[in-house]
Design an enzyme around this catalytic site. Structure first.
Site, PDB file in Angstrom:
ATOM      1  N   HIS A   1     -16.984   3.936  -3.871  1.00 39.22           N
ATOM      2  CA  HIS A   1     -16.122   5.103  -3.666  1.00 39.22           C
ATOM      3  C   HIS A   1     -16.401   6.215  -4.673  1.00 39.22           C
ATOM      4  O   HIS A   1     -15.631   7.162  -4.781  1.00 39.22           O
ATOM      5  CB  HIS A   1     -14.631   4.721  -3.680  1.00 39.22           C
ATOM      6  CG  HIS A   1     -14.232   3.936  -2.468  1.00 39.22           C
ATOM      7  ND1 HIS A   1     -12.957   3.461  -2.260  1.00 39.22           N
ATOM      8  CD2 HIS A   1     -14.947   3.532  -1.374  1.00 39.22           C
ATOM      9  CE1 HIS A   1     -12.911   2.814  -1.103  1.00 39.22           C
ATOM     10  NE2 HIS A   1     -14.113   2.848  -0.565  1.00 39.22           N
TER      11      HIS A   1
ATOM     12  N   ARG B   1       0.831  -1.202   0.000  1.00 40.28           N
ATOM     13  CA  ARG B   1       0.000   0.000   0.000  1.00 40.28           C
ATOM     14  C   ARG B   1       0.868   1.255   0.000  1.00 40.28           C
ATOM     15  O   ARG B   1       0.555   2.230  -0.695  1.00 40.28           O
ATOM     16  CB  ARG B   1      -0.915   0.011   1.228  1.00 40.28           C
ATOM     17  CG  ARG B   1      -1.681   1.317   1.375  1.00 40.28           C
ATOM     18  CD  ARG B   1      -2.613   1.327   2.565  1.00 40.28           C
ATOM     19  NE  ARG B   1      -3.176   2.656   2.758  1.00 40.28           N
ATOM     20  CZ  ARG B   1      -4.082   2.969   3.679  1.00 40.28           C
ATOM     21  NH1 ARG B   1      -4.545   2.032   4.483  1.00 40.28           N
ATOM     22  NH2 ARG B   1      -4.537   4.197   3.787  1.00 40.28           N
TER      23      ARG B   1
ATOM     24  N   TYR C   1     -14.704  10.296  -0.727  1.00 37.98           N
ATOM     25  CA  TYR C   1     -13.739  10.026  -1.792  1.00 37.98           C
ATOM     26  C   TYR C   1     -13.891  10.967  -2.983  1.00 37.98           C
ATOM     27  O   TYR C   1     -12.997  11.032  -3.829  1.00 37.98           O
ATOM     28  CB  TYR C   1     -13.870   8.572  -2.262  1.00 37.98           C
ATOM     29  CG  TYR C   1     -13.276   7.582  -1.301  1.00 37.98           C
ATOM     30  CD1 TYR C   1     -11.948   7.192  -1.391  1.00 37.98           C
ATOM     31  CD2 TYR C   1     -14.044   7.042  -0.273  1.00 37.98           C
ATOM     32  CE1 TYR C   1     -11.400   6.281  -0.501  1.00 37.98           C
ATOM     33  CE2 TYR C   1     -13.503   6.129   0.624  1.00 37.98           C
ATOM     34  CZ  TYR C   1     -12.180   5.752   0.505  1.00 37.98           C
ATOM     35  OH  TYR C   1     -11.641   4.859   1.396  1.00 37.98           O
TER      36      TYR C   1
ATOM     37  N   CYS D   1     -19.172  -1.983   1.553  1.00 35.89           N
ATOM     38  CA  CYS D   1     -18.288  -0.863   1.870  1.00 35.89           C
ATOM     39  C   CYS D   1     -18.873  -0.122   3.064  1.00 35.89           C
ATOM     40  O   CYS D   1     -20.100  -0.035   3.205  1.00 35.89           O
ATOM     41  CB  CYS D   1     -18.171   0.076   0.666  1.00 35.89           C
ATOM     42  SG  CYS D   1     -17.114   1.522   0.941  1.00 35.89           S
TER      43      CYS D   1
ATOM     44  N   ASN E   1     -10.884  -3.913  -0.879  1.00 34.60           N
ATOM     45  CA  ASN E   1     -10.864  -2.827  -1.852  1.00 34.60           C
ATOM     46  C   ASN E   1      -9.894  -3.100  -3.003  1.00 34.60           C
ATOM     47  O   ASN E   1      -8.944  -3.859  -2.839  1.00 34.60           O
ATOM     48  CB  ASN E   1     -10.455  -1.518  -1.149  1.00 34.60           C
ATOM     49  CG  ASN E   1     -11.609  -0.882  -0.418  1.00 34.60           C
ATOM     50  OD1 ASN E   1     -12.732  -0.870  -0.909  1.00 34.60           O
ATOM     51  ND2 ASN E   1     -11.342  -0.346   0.770  1.00 34.60           N
TER      52      ASN E   1
END
Length: 439
Positions: free
Chosen positions: A200, A94, A253, A170, A148
């Site tokens: 998102h 990440r 987002y 989510c 995700n």
């Protein structure tokens, strides 16, 4: 009937959230067996989380048998629900997803832009393999995907695996609904929001309380600076013109798409001061696991909320509870479009309100997308489909096209160097890609 749940990625720091959710629902959702599954690299964390989960169950006096294992296939036998919360490559991957795009002048974020694309590339083959195992071993079980980018991953599994009982969840719609209830000072069960869009990238078109439209009241609160961003996203607020013109609730987002320059500047400054969000989370997680080791700890620690997973257990556990009990209630899920939104393909996965039954979600029809958001949603869905195509084909050119169609990239002169760096960084987790992608 007793229920068996298998949690893939059981060594995650989020696991106490979902364990708490099962404990709280024992009266209506009789989970009697939970198996936590992880990989060899996660063995130590799996053992730490497993022992904490045991203490939580014992403290609650819940009739739940808990075990943990590295043998995924064995764990799947007899499963009724399989929940996924994996991160291929861990937080180190990440950090690369966030750092490398920033180096090239693009937003670095784990589920959006180039970072989200490469998270999808790493994740899709793993979850397709899992889904194929489920089709063989526990074909009647529901796969509840929380990994995700949830919308992309869920669509890929539905299109390219042998298993079709797959739903994506989510916590953002849960965050928004609970925050709206706080704004309007009303119990959350009286609040309804019509969600439209993609994971998102979902909008709240209408807010109701007891059937009365309160959308303008919520927009006014947002205009006054009220923020409902989760812990992992720092909100920048919205302009009055944006809120009054759009007349829909944005989700946290959306700042990446509608405030791109400001977010990029903020993220670059934050990176220079504290490193990437992933590096901050690594510190939080290290502290969490030290706390989890405490043999006196037998509840979910409050510090877990710093990970950004608020309402995770609600999103996952409510869905399983409603399927098991055939409740027919309305929840926001990632599921096949099938005509729900006229502007998108039937086999596209959308994030939408659906009636939850024992046969799965039944999406509530939207009709055509509102004109102001139609172009962006169809553009992003095209990107998602290209991302899935690239993850399956292993073609550099498909990956290039996915970047070209992503609103956070779309710079044809920079894509090659961006892709080369990301492919080189993640080579160990991308075996499906042709060697031509590596420099």
């Amino acid at each position: 009937m007793a229920v068996k749940v298998v949690i893939i990625g059981g060594g995650s720091s989020y696991t106490p959230e979902i364990i708490e959710g099962f404990i709280q629902r024992q009266a209506t959702f009789p989970v009697r067996e939970i198996v936590l599954v992880d990989i060899e690299e996660g063995r130590d964390k799996l053992d730490i989380v497993g022992r904490l989960a045991e203490r939580m169950i014992q403290k609650a006096g819940a009739d739940i048998s808990l075990s943990w294992t590295l043998d995924r296939r064995e764990a799947l036998h007899g499963a009724d629900f399989v929940s996924t919360q994996i991160r291929v490559g861990g937080l180190a991957a990440r950090a690369l997803d966030e750092r490398i795009p920033l180096k090239h002048g693009f937003i670095g974020q784990e589920t959006n832009g180039a970072g989200g694309l490469f998270k999808a590339f790493r994740t899709i083959p793993v979850l397709i393999e899992l889904a194929n195992e489920m089709a063989e071993i526990c074909p009647d079980a529901w796969l509840v995907n929380f990994t995700n980018p949830a919308g992309i991953v869920t669509e890929a599994v539905l299109k390219h695996s042998a298993h079709n009982k797959v739903i994506g969840v989510c916590n953002i719609p849960f965050n928004m609904r609970n925050s709206v209830a706080e704004i309007l000072q009303t119990p959350v069960d009286r609040v309804g929001i019509e969600f439209i869009g993609l994971n998102h990238f979902v909008f709240g078109r209408h807010v109701w309380v007891d059937g009365i439209d309160r959308t303008d009241d919520v927009l006014a609160a947002l205009n006054d600076g009220t923020d409902y961003s989760p812990a992992n996203i720092v909100g920048l607020g919205w302009s009055e013109s944006f809120l009054k013109s759009l007349r829909m609730l944005p989700n946290p987002y959306h700042q990446y798409y509608f405030q791109t320059k400001d977010v990029l500047e903020k993220d670059l400054a934050a990176y220079e001061q504290n490193g990437t969000r992933a590096e901050v989370v690594q510190q939080v997680e290290a502290q969490l696991f030290e706390k989890y080791k405490d043999i006196e700890l037998d509840v979910k620690p409050e510090e877990l909320e710093q990970r950004g997973g608020a309402y995770y257990s609600d999103a996952a556990c409510n869905l399983m509870d409603s399927i098991y009990n055939d409740r027919g209630d309305i929840q926001t899920v990632n599921t096949l479009n099938r005509g729900t939104i006229r502007d998108l393909p039937d086999d596209a996965v959308i994030e939408v309100n659906a009636v939850i039954t024992k046969s799965g979600p039944r999406p509530i029809a939207i009709g055509s997308l509102p004109l102001p958001i139609k172009g962006l949603i169809t553009n992003l869905k095209t990107f998602e489909q290209l991302a899935i195509q690239a993850a399956i084909s292993g073609s550099y050119h498909d990956a290039y096209l996915a970047c070209l169609m992503n609103p956070l990239i779309q710079d044809e002169k920079k894509i090659d160097s961006l892709l080369r760096d990301l492919f080189d960084a993640h080579e160990a987790y991308l075996p499906q890609f042709n060697k031509e992608v590596y420099s």
